[in-house]
Write a protein that holds these residues in place. Sequence first.
Motif, short mmCIF file in Angstrom:
data_model
loop_
_atom_site.label_atom_id
_atom_site.label_comp_id
_atom_site.label_asym_id
_atom_site.label_seq_id
_atom_site.Cartn_x
_atom_site.Cartn_y
_atom_site.Cartn_z
N ILE A 67 0.83 -1.20 0.00
CA ILE A 67 0.00 0.00 0.00
C ILE A 67 0.87 1.26 0.00
CG2 ILE A 67 -1.62 1.38 1.36
CD1 ILE A 67 -3.05 -0.87 0.12
N THR A 68 1.84 1.30 0.88
CA THR A 68 2.66 2.51 1.03
C THR A 68 3.52 2.76 -0.21
OG1 THR A 68 2.74 2.00 3.39
CG2 THR A 68 4.19 3.74 2.57
N PHE A 71 1.34 3.93 -3.04
CA PHE A 71 0.93 5.32 -2.80
C PHE A 71 2.05 6.26 -3.28
CE2 PHE A 71 0.05 9.20 -0.58
CZ PHE A 71 -1.34 9.23 -0.44
N LEU A 141 -8.23 0.64 -0.72
CA LEU A 141 -8.51 2.04 -0.40
C LEU A 141 -9.19 2.18 0.96
CD1 LEU A 141 -9.79 3.44 -3.84
CD2 LEU A 141 -7.46 3.16 -3.00
N TYR A 146 -3.90 3.39 3.90
CA TYR A 146 -4.19 4.26 2.74
C TYR A 146 -4.94 5.51 3.21
CZ TYR A 146 -5.69 5.85 -1.86
OH TYR A 146 -5.89 6.61 -2.98
N TRP A 150 -3.68 9.28 2.59
CA TRP A 150 -4.47 10.18 1.76
C TRP A 150 -4.80 11.47 2.52
CZ3 TRP A 150 -5.83 11.08 -3.10
CH2 TRP A 150 -6.85 12.01 -3.32
N GLU A 179 -6.12 7.46 -7.86
CA GLU A 179 -6.49 6.09 -7.53
C GLU A 179 -6.22 5.15 -8.69
OE1 GLU A 179 -10.55 6.44 -6.38
OE2 GLU A 179 -10.10 7.26 -4.40
N PHE A 182 -2.57 4.47 -8.53
CA PHE A 182 -2.32 3.59 -7.39
C PHE A 182 -2.60 2.13 -7.77
CE2 PHE A 182 -4.10 1.16 -3.86
CZ PHE A 182 -3.08 1.25 -2.92
N TYR A 186 -0.32 -1.15 -8.12
CA TYR A 186 -0.74 -2.31 -7.33
C TYR A 186 -0.76 -3.58 -8.18
CZ TYR A 186 -3.25 -4.28 -3.30
OH TYR A 186 -3.60 -5.01 -2.21
#
Length: 968
Positions: A67-68, A71, A141, A146, A150, A179, A182, A186
């Motif tokens: 996730i990080t 981002f 999300l 996340y 955000w 997104e 992102f 991902y």
Amino acid sequence: MFDALVYFKALSKLLQVGMTAWEASQEGGIGSKEITAIRLATDLLGELGGKSSGQPTDMEALHFGVITQCFGHALGRQWAFNKELAPRGLLRFIGKERRARVEEIDLRVKLAASSLRKLQVGDLPAGVDAIKVAAAIDEPLATPYYKALWEAFSNPKLDEGEERLVPLLDLENGRLGFERDFFLAYQQVLSSAEGQKLQKYVAGVVGDYRARMLRELLLRDMAAWGERHTFGNLERQDRPADDPIPFMPLAKMYVEPEASLAENVRKEDRPREPVLSLIECWLGASKTNVVVVRADFGMGKSLTARSLAQRRARQFLEMRAPSPDVELPVFIRCAEDLTDEGFDLDEVVCRAWKREAGELGVKLKLDDPALESPEHTQRALFILDGLDEVILGERRLESFFSRIKDEASEHHRFIIFSRPGALPSEKELEGIPVLDILPWTQAQISTWLNAWSGLDGGSGPTLQDLEARQMGELARTPILLFMIAQTWKGQSREAGASRAALYEEFFWQIARGKHEADRKHHKNVSDASEELHQQLIRRGMVARETEPPDAMLWLMGRVAWEATKLDQRQMIEPLRKAEVLKKHDITNLLVHELEGVESTSDTIEAIQVGLLLTLQAHLRSGAASQILFGHKSFREFLVARYWADRLKAIARAPSRVWEDIESPLLGGRLLSREDRTFDFLMEMLDGEPHRRSPAAPFGLENAERRSLLDWAQTRFESEEPEVPAEASRGARSRQPSLREDRRPWLREAALAIGSTLRGGPGLRQRDKLTMRSMLAWFWLMRIGPIIIARKAHLPGALMPDNTLRGADFREANLEDANFSRASLRFNPGGPPTKFSKASLDRASMMNADLSLCDFEGASMRAANLDSASLSGSMLRGADLEGANLDEVTANHASFIGAQLKEVMLRNADLTGASFIRADLTHAHLHGAILTHAVLTDAVLKGAFYDDTTQWPQGFDPVAAGALHAPYE
């Protein structure tokens, strides 16, 4: 246990690795930096949770890293393309800007960490039920990681008392785009060795995790289409810097057209409604769960399809908790996603999603499980754009709509965008609402012009300016209005003379502008144009007084025609694999056209670049460099321009060299029901010379016109087969077969050109079998012929048992011709056609416009003229025994002495028609309108009528022998 300083620094480093990894991913996808970032994150959480470092054993720790890092990846991409967020030089983080941005990231990481202080490894249970409830992995999300990031990076204020700073994320305009980026990262991480561990784990919990994430990515990309270029759906950063056309965001430039339900009334009399609202209405009302939206070229079909998809994607995402009850939009680009084997919905969707993923840099195999189409329980709207860009043929088209009806259901609905000519008959469309997009109103034109003037570099006319130059009618078509605005500065007086003249102006300005702009910089394109120009002059392809941009325009036409021929090859070779024009094909074409030039190999690449940039033609990534044109009408115009160039050369040359000049025209079809190529061609040939572009193939001198008519007559009559060189190579003694003949399409075109040229007398046949010999090839290849034979002299022509859909015989002489059992379905309209003494027994002419035509003495026994128009036609002495004239319109037609025994005239409008001495024995006149008809000496013995039959005032049908009998 919780070392805040270590946590902040590690998290800050992790984000920066993700940001710089975005740059690396432009070259080779997810690499070592990404993997390092994931391991850094898992080690970090492992230490914070009191676990040893090394291989991750906790999925929460691994997911935190994914996730990080993703981002940071999305953050880096947004900065790269947003000047307000990323000052020049920031992308590589150099000097003071690098230090300032790193400090700001540290501050925002502290803000994110402050909301995560209570969260440690183990706070989210690892059990299946707990994971489903918390959505810790299934919905990226929705994770606390996340959300915290955000909030920190989009909040304009920091909680540490720092001064107000510009947020690092464009919250107002960029959320969906962020997104999308992102999820793009991902997807790539999930394909890495570390990411596959996460994928495998979650798949065991919630099913095919990767497929769901891919769908999220594609939806977010679709939701951002409003910020894409009107032409090609390109992102701003992908558009060439020297493109003469300003960047035109779809959301800014799209003016919603109005539409109406297709009915048998004039379009201007129908009620108008915004097309998107009308689509929503009829999607709900359609009994077949299918809706068709049709419009001619340049009316905004594709822009409407993309706008509909973009809005539906936003609606889907805004639910924030997607479920099978929310309708998923699936966008299908027919020209690229439909297969040749037939319509298989699963395969079409798979191809569409593979193409969209490929355009984002996600390379997948066609059989990848992530591309599976929506389940039957998932509501979905399938949007098929550009059906007219696929050459299906009549039978495959009918099969296509039959399959669509089979696939459609309450859960899976379809909307199809197409030109009218590419749609099947009304019978095949039965039960499907058809919506017609209508020309723009003055208010819509003004709205678009205001949006145009607000573009960077955009300047153009006002509505009053258009009216002053008598361009108001052209401007009602969106694509033509765009061309008017683009060429307004320095526009010549000829631009508004016709659509073809406007397209010529548009192409010329862009070609010349590109040439001059390139000359000021690296010059390779301008130099290549000049080299091409010299070689074409040497070969006599263009005149000496032309300029280098003329050479590039010539090449564009040549390439467009080559692309068209490749598209059409499957019509004559159904088992052949579909082919499209690719970059290497242009190389081969140039080598062939410029043969003998030593320097050709050094300039071909530059010529190709110039070609692609000259006008909105671009290469589709991931498709072996397939050449695409920005708008379908662009290619149609260029094909017409190339044909006009060759035809003018023929008109100026002696007949002995005609074959050499026309040779490139063989192997492809000029005529089509789906496009306007032929219309463009005739506008050029019948137009006046273009003053701004004297090299343009516009206008014919009287001597050239006569010569071209001679060529058309000769080619129409020629029955000598012509086969491709490869078919005869190595087999000199073998005679060419009919199936290999390449001339029928040229004969078809020659008949149309010779019949349509202004002032021409029409072509003549000197043999009753001339037309039949041409039609034999079409019958053999199961391809419907397109007959345009206006003013043609074809007396005695033998054409029984043929299907001539949409044939145009206006003013033609078909006296004594044989059309027995033929399916004509033609629509002459306008000036009358002469069918006197013709044989039309059992011919099908349903819905045909035969007004004012001459059928005197014709035999039409058992012919089907259901719903045809015979107003004012002459049928004196014609034999119509047993014919079907139900619902025919025959106002003031003459049936004097006609044989009408057992004819069907139910609900026919026969107002003012003359039936003097006509034999109507046992005719069916239920509901017929005979007001003011003349029935002197007509035989009505045993004719049937009912209460709805309207007789002339004072006429007694019973006394005339008619029988009152309800229709059963």
